[in-house]
Design a protein around this motif. Structure first.
Motif, PDB file in Angstrom:
ATOM      1  N   CYS A  87       1.947   3.790   1.490  1.00  0.00           N
ATOM      2  CA  CYS A  87       2.684   4.513   2.865  1.00  0.00           C
ATOM      3  C   CYS A  87       3.856   3.955   3.134  1.00  0.00           C
ATOM      4  O   CYS A  87       4.262   3.009   3.707  1.00  0.00           O
ATOM      5  CB  CYS A  87       1.752   3.928   4.015  1.00  0.00           C
ATOM      6  SG  CYS A  87      -0.146   4.532   3.981  1.00  0.00           S
TER       7      CYS A  87
ATOM      8  N   THR B 174       1.565   3.023   7.794  1.00  0.00           N
ATOM      9  CA  THR B 174       0.385   3.044   7.838  1.00  0.00           C
ATOM     10  C   THR B 174       0.075   3.587   9.344  1.00  0.00           C
ATOM     11  O   THR B 174      -0.875   4.373   9.439  1.00  0.00           O
ATOM     12  CB  THR B 174      -0.194   1.736   7.253  1.00  0.00           C
ATOM     13  OG1 THR B 174       0.153   1.450   6.266  1.00  0.00           O
ATOM     14  CG2 THR B 174      -1.696   1.669   7.846  1.00  0.00           C
TER      15      THR B 174
ATOM     16  N   PRO C 128      -2.271   1.448   1.311  1.00  0.00           N
ATOM     17  CA  PRO C 128      -1.418   0.833   2.522  1.00  0.00           C
ATOM     18  C   PRO C 128       0.092   0.650   1.705  1.00  0.00           C
ATOM     19  O   PRO C 128       1.284   0.806   2.182  1.00  0.00           O
ATOM     20  CB  PRO C 128      -1.708  -0.541   2.720  1.00  0.00           C
ATOM     21  CG  PRO C 128      -3.116  -0.383   2.899  1.00  0.00           C
ATOM     22  CD  PRO C 128      -3.730   0.721   1.353  1.00  0.00           C
TER      23      PRO C 128
END
Length: 312
Positions: free
Chosen positions: A173, A291, A170
């Motif tokens: 991203c 994400t 995450p």
């Protein structure tokens, strides 16, 4: 040489890249060092060998909800949406956003039925003001604030944030768009009493002092938005979302705020404004967490400033 650079100080070529950004600068003497006054940039477009090379593509013309689709995505350096083939620029790749939300267009899930009744609501505004005055010496109590406006996604008015590859952590991203422009690109020389976007007589001044800067940083994917003076690499404004942590006013849990950048007297706790000439080069960069995919994202700068001459 190999496509991959020998060290981190060497350039890595990309097989998928269609162009390479270049920086041109002249030194001040025979020794390697910081460049002199002569500097610029450009783009080197690459051509495929023994295969067709796309030199111009504006997408497939068409309509959405019977309304003609039209976008004005500018090429680099004003915007990088075309270079990255962002889906928002072309009707054949458009996935969602403002072009789906025209007047009387209602978006529903497949299992939803549009309610028959119409919603009516009222809005209430409260305005504070100060009376204008001018001393006998000609000192004004207030200065007229002009509107400075620019879109990092110039001039698409929106862009897509593509979903990052599966398996990406995450924190990794991150989707980024950028724009290079000048103060003059925002100039609008016309009568301020006829249009709120007008700057008035700009010939009597040499530049602007920015007093207020606010980036369009949509929740919940906004990570940051930054505006730089590209000539000096000075950070003029940065936005970081502030997440509410309580039930207190302006700190509500589940909500975020994007504090603007304010400039003014140091005795009021503000940073002093920086003089920007009409030809000052500016650089904007917007970062989103990707994400999940997002459509209709925006990265415009809403700013206010004062016309001034260069300090002596």
């Amino acid at each position: 040489r190999n496509m991959a650079g020998a060290t981190t100080d060497h350039f890595n070529f990309d097989f998928a890249a269609e162009s390479i950004d270049l920086i041109f600068a002249s030194g001040q003497d025979g020794s390697y060092g910081y460049h002199g006054a002569s500097k610029s940039g450009g783009t080197l477009n690459l051509m495929s060998l023994d295969s067709p090379t796309c030199i111009c593509y504006k997408g497939v013309s068409g309509t959405i909800n019977d309304i003609p689709f039209s976008k004005n995505c500018l090429p680099e350096p004003k915007s990088d949406l075309l270079a990255t083939k962002n889906p928002t620029c072309f009707v054949d790749t458009y996935q969602g956003g403002q072009s789906c939300c025209h007047h009387e267009v209602v978006l529903l899930d497949q299992d939803q039925v549009q309610p028959a009744e119409q919603m009516t609501y009222h809005m209430k505004f409260r305005f504070w003001f100060q009376e204008y005055s001018e001393s006998a010496e000609g000192v004004k109590s207030h200065e007229n604030l002009i509107r400075l406006y620019w879109q990092t996604e110039a001039w698409s008015s929106e862009y897509d944030v593509p979903k990052c590859e599966e398996g990406t952590a995450p924190e990794d991203c991150v989707y980024e768009i950028k724009s290079n422009f000048t103060v003059r690109d925002m100039m609008n020389s016309c009568d301020v009493r006829k249009n709120p976007t007008c700057w008035g007589n700009t010939t009597a001044f040499e530049g602007v002092n920015i007093i207020y800067a606010a980036g369009h940083c949509h929740a919940p994917s906004c990570i940051s938005m930054e505006l730089y003076n590209a000539d000096t690499n000075q950070l003029l404004c940065r936005h970081d979302p502030v997440y509410g942590k309580s039930h207190e006013v302006f700190d509500e849990l589940g909500y975020i705020t994007i504090p603007p950048c304010l400039y003014g007297p140091e005795e009021q706790g503000l940073q002093p404004p920086t003089f920007l000439s009409y030809d000052t080069k500016l650089y904007s960069v917007k970062k989103n967490n990707n994400t999940n995919a997002h459509f209709g994202e925006m990265a415009s700068w809403q700013m206010r400033g004062v016309l001034v001459n260069k300090p002596v």
